[in-house]
Design an enzyme around this catalytic site. Structure first.
Site, PDB file in Angstrom:
ATOM      1  N   GLU A  74       0.886  -1.076  -0.174  1.00 53.32           N
ATOM      2  CA  GLU A  74       0.204   0.006  -0.067  1.00 53.32           C
ATOM      3  C   GLU A  74       0.861   1.161  -0.121  1.00 53.32           C
ATOM      4  OE1 GLU A  74      -3.164   0.455   3.149  1.00 53.32           O
ATOM      5  OE2 GLU A  74      -3.817   1.832   1.777  1.00 53.32           O
ATOM      6  N   ASP A 129      -0.285  -5.069   3.366  1.00 51.88           N
ATOM      7  CA  ASP A 129      -0.887  -3.697   3.681  1.00 51.88           C
ATOM      8  C   ASP A 129      -0.341  -3.755   5.179  1.00 51.88           C
ATOM      9  OD1 ASP A 129      -2.623  -1.783   4.388  1.00 51.88           O
ATOM     10  OD2 ASP A 129      -4.519  -2.781   3.975  1.00 51.88           O
ATOM     11  N   ILE A 179      -0.984  -1.619   7.670  1.00 48.47           N
ATOM     12  CA  ILE A 179      -1.931  -1.283   8.631  1.00 48.47           C
ATOM     13  C   ILE A 179      -3.121  -1.325   7.822  1.00 48.47           C
ATOM     14  CG2 ILE A 179      -2.993   0.130  10.474  1.00 48.47           C
ATOM     15  CD1 ILE A 179      -0.049   1.223  11.105  1.00 48.47           C
ATOM     16  N   ASP A 180      -3.926  -2.388   8.299  1.00 44.60           N
ATOM     17  CA  ASP A 180      -5.413  -2.282   7.679  1.00 44.60           C
ATOM     18  C   ASP A 180      -6.230  -2.062   8.801  1.00 44.60           C
ATOM     19  OD1 ASP A 180      -7.178  -2.904   5.441  1.00 44.60           O
ATOM     20  OD2 ASP A 180      -7.879  -4.655   6.598  1.00 44.60           O
ATOM     21  N   THR A 209      -7.069   1.278   9.220  1.00 45.57           N
ATOM     22  CA  THR A 209      -6.337   2.406   9.606  1.00 45.57           C
ATOM     23  C   THR A 209      -7.329   3.485  10.730  1.00 45.57           C
ATOM     24  OG1 THR A 209      -5.388   2.543   7.384  1.00 45.57           O
ATOM     25  CG2 THR A 209      -5.210   4.348   8.822  1.00 45.57           C
ATOM     26  N   ASP A 234      -5.773  -5.036   0.580  1.00 39.82           N
ATOM     27  CA  ASP A 234      -6.636  -4.979   1.501  1.00 39.82           C
ATOM     28  C   ASP A 234      -7.023  -6.851   1.808  1.00 39.82           C
ATOM     29  OD1 ASP A 234      -6.998  -2.301   1.781  1.00 39.82           O
ATOM     30  OD2 ASP A 234      -8.127  -2.237  -0.028  1.00 39.82           O
TER      31      ASP A 234
HETATM   32  P1  2AM Z   1      -7.603   0.638   5.294  1.00 40.88           P
HETATM   33  O1  2AM Z   1      -7.972   0.736   6.690  1.00 40.88           O
HETATM   34  O2  2AM Z   1      -6.154  -0.028   4.889  1.00 40.88           O
HETATM   35  O3  2AM Z   1      -7.828   2.013   4.631  1.00 40.88           O
HETATM   36  C1  2AM Z   1     -12.865  -0.744   5.650  1.00 40.88           C
HETATM   37  O4  2AM Z   1     -12.739   0.737   5.718  1.00 40.88           O
HETATM   38  C2  2AM Z   1     -11.817  -1.474   4.636  1.00 40.88           C
HETATM   39  O5  2AM Z   1     -11.757  -0.838   3.558  1.00 40.88           O
HETATM   40  C3  2AM Z   1     -10.417  -1.236   5.387  1.00 40.88           C
HETATM   41  O6  2AM Z   1      -9.856  -2.568   5.050  1.00 40.88           O
HETATM   42  C4  2AM Z   1      -9.830  -0.274   4.712  1.00 40.88           C
HETATM   43  O7  2AM Z   1      -8.446  -0.251   4.435  1.00 40.88           O
HETATM   44  C5  2AM Z   1     -10.449  -0.381   3.352  1.00 40.88           C
HETATM   45  N1  2AM Z   1     -10.433   0.808   2.400  1.00 40.88           N
HETATM   46  C6  2AM Z   1      -9.842   0.793   1.254  1.00 40.88           C
HETATM   47  N2  2AM Z   1      -9.839   2.015   0.752  1.00 40.88           N
HETATM   48  C7  2AM Z   1     -10.834   2.847   1.614  1.00 40.88           C
HETATM   49  C8  2AM Z   1     -11.173   4.159   1.320  1.00 40.88           C
HETATM   50  N3  2AM Z   1     -11.050   4.965   0.464  1.00 40.88           N
HETATM   51  N4  2AM Z   1     -12.227   4.236   2.553  1.00 40.88           N
HETATM   52  C9  2AM Z   1     -12.460   3.391   3.511  1.00 40.88           C
HETATM   53  N5  2AM Z   1     -11.950   2.152   3.452  1.00 40.88           N
HETATM   54  C10 2AM Z   1     -10.991   1.840   2.463  1.00 40.88           C
HETATM   55 CA    CA Z   2      -6.373  -1.846   3.819  1.00 36.90          CA
END
Ligand code: 2AM
Ligand code: CA
Length: 282
Positions: free
Chosen positions: A74, A95, A97-98, A100, A224
């Site tokens: 990412e 990823d 940190i998933d 976030t 993700d």
């Molecule tokens: P992230 O935490 O690395 O952003 C729920 O929000 C899931 O969708 C999470 O796994 C998040 O990954 C991912 N996600 C990816 N793009 C996103 C976006 N634009 N807005 C919210 N969530 C996103």
């Molecule tokens: Ca993610």
């Protein structure tokens, strides 16, 4: 390239050790994040600092052990602005940190996710939530584990008795809002419960260990999904493209479920949702 079991196990163990090594750093970031809430730029920078540091540790360690590796991460993708490409080479999909938003807001539901694809097939998955001490792992043909204990999907075969995962926050994006509202409405109205956990990687693991029965999500990125996808499959779960075809990690629009019957129910409801032209909220 043929892949012997021993090499696969080496990839798996190395990934496991490296991901666990990043646990203290992620915990440190989790503790600090709330202190920086008030300053918005810092708050974003801080997350980026931890994301980047964790991804760097993982890439450096994997590269050292397996020089043949390629990487889709990412953070790396955000910096290079290149569209990631998957080849037949061993490719780590990371990823750092998933979840976030959970991480920043001290909701203890966030993780480090690592998947490995070889010959474009996902073969190793490690998903680690160091805040809750949950280490999910799997490699092809050997089952899925949570902290060393084998996990398995439920036998739920009917949407009416299913717990469904759905990412409410994706409604934020105007481009896909209408579709998500319709699908969420259909799935929530026809199932036992619907939960939005904010981490795609951990939601796949929740289906894998039987907390949830199914999950549907679109418009996310390979990182993700990759790690959780291996864990889900090795736990006996079904993973398909939203329309029923083969799942594609580089465009991971997916339905996953404990059973094929349940996956079919979910796909039927998605199709019904797609046909809705007008709806009223009351
Ligand atoms: P992230 O935490 O690395 O952003 C729920 O929000 C899931 O969708 C999470 O796994 C998040 O990954 C991912 N996600 C990816 N793009 C996103 C976006 N634009 N807005 C919210 N969530 C996103
Ligand atoms: Ca993610």
């Amino acid at each position: 390239m043929s892949l012997d079991n021993q090499k696969l196990k080496l990839y798996y163990n190395t990934a496991l050790n490296l991901v666990m090594k990043c646990g203290p750093l992620m915990r440190e970031g989790y503790e600090k994040a709330a202190d920086n809430f008030k300053v918005k730029s810092d708050f974003y920078d801080l997350v980026t600092v931890y994301d980047k540091q964790i991804e760097d540790i993982l890439i450096e360690g994997l590269q050292k052990e397996f020089p043949e590796s390629k990487f889709i991460g990412e953070e790396e993708s955000a910096i290079s602005k290149r569209e990631a490409e998957l080849t037949d080479d061993p490719t780590w999909i990371i990823d750092p940190i998933d979840g976030t938003s959970n991480f920043i807001h001290k909701i203890p539901h966030c993780c480090i996710s690592v998947g490995l694809a070889i010959n474009k097939e996902l073969v190793v998955g490690v998903v680690y939530n160091p805040i809750a001490n949950e280490l999910y792992s799997a490699y092809k043909g050997h089952g899925a584990y949570l902290n060393g204990q084998k996990i398995h999907v439920t036998n739920c075969a009917n949407i009416r008795s299913a717990v469904v995962g759905y990412e409410i926050s994706l409604i934020h994006a105007e481009r896909v809002r209408d579709k998500n509202v319709k699908r969420l409405t259909k799935l929530a109205s026809n199932s036992t419960s619907t939960r939005s956990m904010g981490s795609a990687a951990l939601t796949l693991c929740y289906v894998a260990k039987g907390n949830f029965d199914c999950y549907h999500v679109e418009d996310l990125k390979s990182w993700d999904i990759a790690g959780g996808a291996v864990i889900l499959r090795e736990a006996g779960g079904v993973l398909l493209h939203t329309k029923g075809g083969e799942f594609n990690i580089m465009k991971p629009d997916l339905v996953c479920a404990a059973t094929m019957d349940l996956a079919k129910d979910v796909m039927r409801l998605i199709e019904e949702a797609n046909q809705i032209t007008e709806y009223t909220i009351n």
